[in-house]
Design an enzyme around this catalytic site. Sequence first.
Site, PDB file in Angstrom:
ATOM      1  N   GLU A 219       0.814  -1.093  -0.246  1.00  0.00           N
ATOM      2  CA  GLU A 219       0.010   0.018  -0.068  1.00  0.00           C
ATOM      3  C   GLU A 219       0.848   1.073  -0.128  1.00  0.00           C
ATOM      4  O   GLU A 219       1.748   1.363   1.134  1.00  0.00           O
ATOM      5  CB  GLU A 219      -1.099  -0.028   1.167  1.00  0.00           C
ATOM      6  CG  GLU A 219      -2.096  -1.051   1.004  1.00  0.00           C
ATOM      7  CD  GLU A 219      -2.944  -0.938  -0.220  1.00  0.00           C
ATOM      8  OE1 GLU A 219      -3.195   0.404  -0.504  1.00  0.00           O
ATOM      9  OE2 GLU A 219      -3.252  -1.731  -0.561  1.00  0.00           O
TER      10      GLU A 219
ATOM     11  N   CYS B 143      -2.215   8.418   3.588  1.00  0.00           N
ATOM     12  CA  CYS B 143      -2.185   8.200   1.956  1.00  0.00           C
ATOM     13  C   CYS B 143      -3.620   8.564   1.398  1.00  0.00           C
ATOM     14  O   CYS B 143      -3.864   8.702   0.500  1.00  0.00           O
ATOM     15  CB  CYS B 143      -1.868   6.759   2.000  1.00  0.00           C
ATOM     16  SG  CYS B 143      -2.698   5.402   2.678  1.00  0.00           S
TER      17      CYS B 143
HETATM   18  C1  UN1 Z   1      -7.376   6.319   7.286  1.00  0.00           C
HETATM   19  O1  UN1 Z   1      -7.628   7.264   6.420  1.00  0.00           O
HETATM   20  O2  UN1 Z   1      -8.016   6.241   8.358  1.00  0.00           O
HETATM   21  O3  UN1 Z   1      -1.171   4.885   5.389  1.00  0.00           O
HETATM   22  C2  UN1 Z   1      -6.240   5.092   6.948  1.00  0.00           C
HETATM   23  C3  UN1 Z   1      -2.107   5.355   5.305  1.00  0.00           C
HETATM   24  C4  UN1 Z   1      -3.142   4.357   4.796  1.00  0.00           C
HETATM   25  C5  UN1 Z   1      -4.258   4.424   6.075  1.00  0.00           C
HETATM   26  C6  UN1 Z   1      -5.360   5.439   5.885  1.00  0.00           C
HETATM   27  N1  UN1 Z   1      -2.659   3.059   4.494  1.00  0.00           N
HETATM   28  O4  UN1 Z   1      -2.446   6.635   5.615  1.00  0.00           O
END
Ligand code: UN1
Length: 460
Positions: free
Chosen positions: A232, A266
Amino acid sequence: MTTHLDTLTSRSPADPSDVLVRIPAPGAFAAVDAVDRARAAQPDWQAGGAATRSAALTAVADDVEAAAGELAALAVREVGKPLTEARAEVARTAAIWRYYAQAPYEPTGEVHEVAAGAGLLLSRRRPHGVAGLITPWNFPFAIPSWKAAPALAVGNAVVLKPAPEATACAQRLAEIVQRALPAGVFTVVPGGAVEGNAIVSAADVISFTGSTAVGQAVARAATGRGVPVQAEMGGLNAAIVLPDADIGQAAGHIAAAIAGYAGQKCTATSRVIAVGAALDPLREALAEALRAVPVGDPADAATVCGPLISEHARGQVLDALHGLRALVGGTVPHGPGWYAAPTLVEGAPAGHRLLREEVFGPIAALLPADDLAHAVRIANSVPYGLVTSVHTAGLNTALSGLDRLDTGMIRINAPSSGVDFHLPFGGTKASSHGPREQGRAALEFYTAGRTYTLSPAGEM
Ligand code: UN1
């Protein structure tokens, strides 16, 4: 991986003189050793049965809840997450362990008729062995948990390498998890690139969250070894606002998605696409909402936008402003801590860095679109495709106008950030590699299918 560290240091971004961790990096040898010990402990954990695994995961959920205040305070101090959001992350973490505590009782396969003759065909999913997890600092409890809990639920052992900036949070989580599990089944190896690479070279399944450059390297290395991998990575998420939207509500959601936790998700919004007549009222409402975002000490429960994680990270936000006039923000508050004001720019030319690269800060560009189809083309015009928020009162727009959006998640009348852990999470293009994480998708990822053919013994 980019960082090669001899000493691991983690310091509070709100007060960089506050050092939480300073330890020698354990090195590649220690990381491989942890994987070996996990591999030795895994068969008994798998064979221990569904009830044992379920009870262990429930115990972790209970202990996370019992320690909630202390864990939230640690996230505030170590990664500068504003207190209210830190509390929500800890509550989400407990819920994740509780959700996956039911997974050991889920069916693991199917029964089929044989095509001809007597017998049975069974398909069944089995754990891979050791799951190697590499996690970022921005969700220091939730991301390790939404990777580890499903991996453990289906009978894998886990070795976790957290981002150096979140070492103390990961070590505290390890204490809680290890209390509920047999020795060796869950290990945290603090470190940087050296330790991360060692885990990628030794584990049986890899799950990564972090930057696109590192994630792609991890995916290549794991694929080269033939082990399953998910990564991710970045986002450059758009919010599309239609003229029929409740503009006040949309502005509130979008401001939260731009500036909450200083945009260090993200899933944060970095492009706001206003369709037709939405532009003028949205500009005004969003500017007002961003000016009203409480910026400051993450330990204050009213704070929404705390500090950036490091001086370098704040520098990236200021660099991204280059050549642009800020409608709101664009300034750096005085005092210790790496703060930047929530910022909105308009008139960024095509190809500007802000429209190509993830900045990971409280900054977004406002862009006009002629109609919905144009907005979708703009939204798709970046190398990422994680999440898109769409603000509209029209059910037709929500259900049929968005088919061409190249994105992994669509959130209607909601901020782009925030996820439901019981549904699959992931995106398209450079945002994600491999199968989805979270929800039931994670249970598939941490297992491999096996097909059994059962034929009768002897003459029939
Ligand atoms: C969220 O928006 O609550 O690393 C989670 C990150 C994402 C998770 C976001 N994989 O920001």
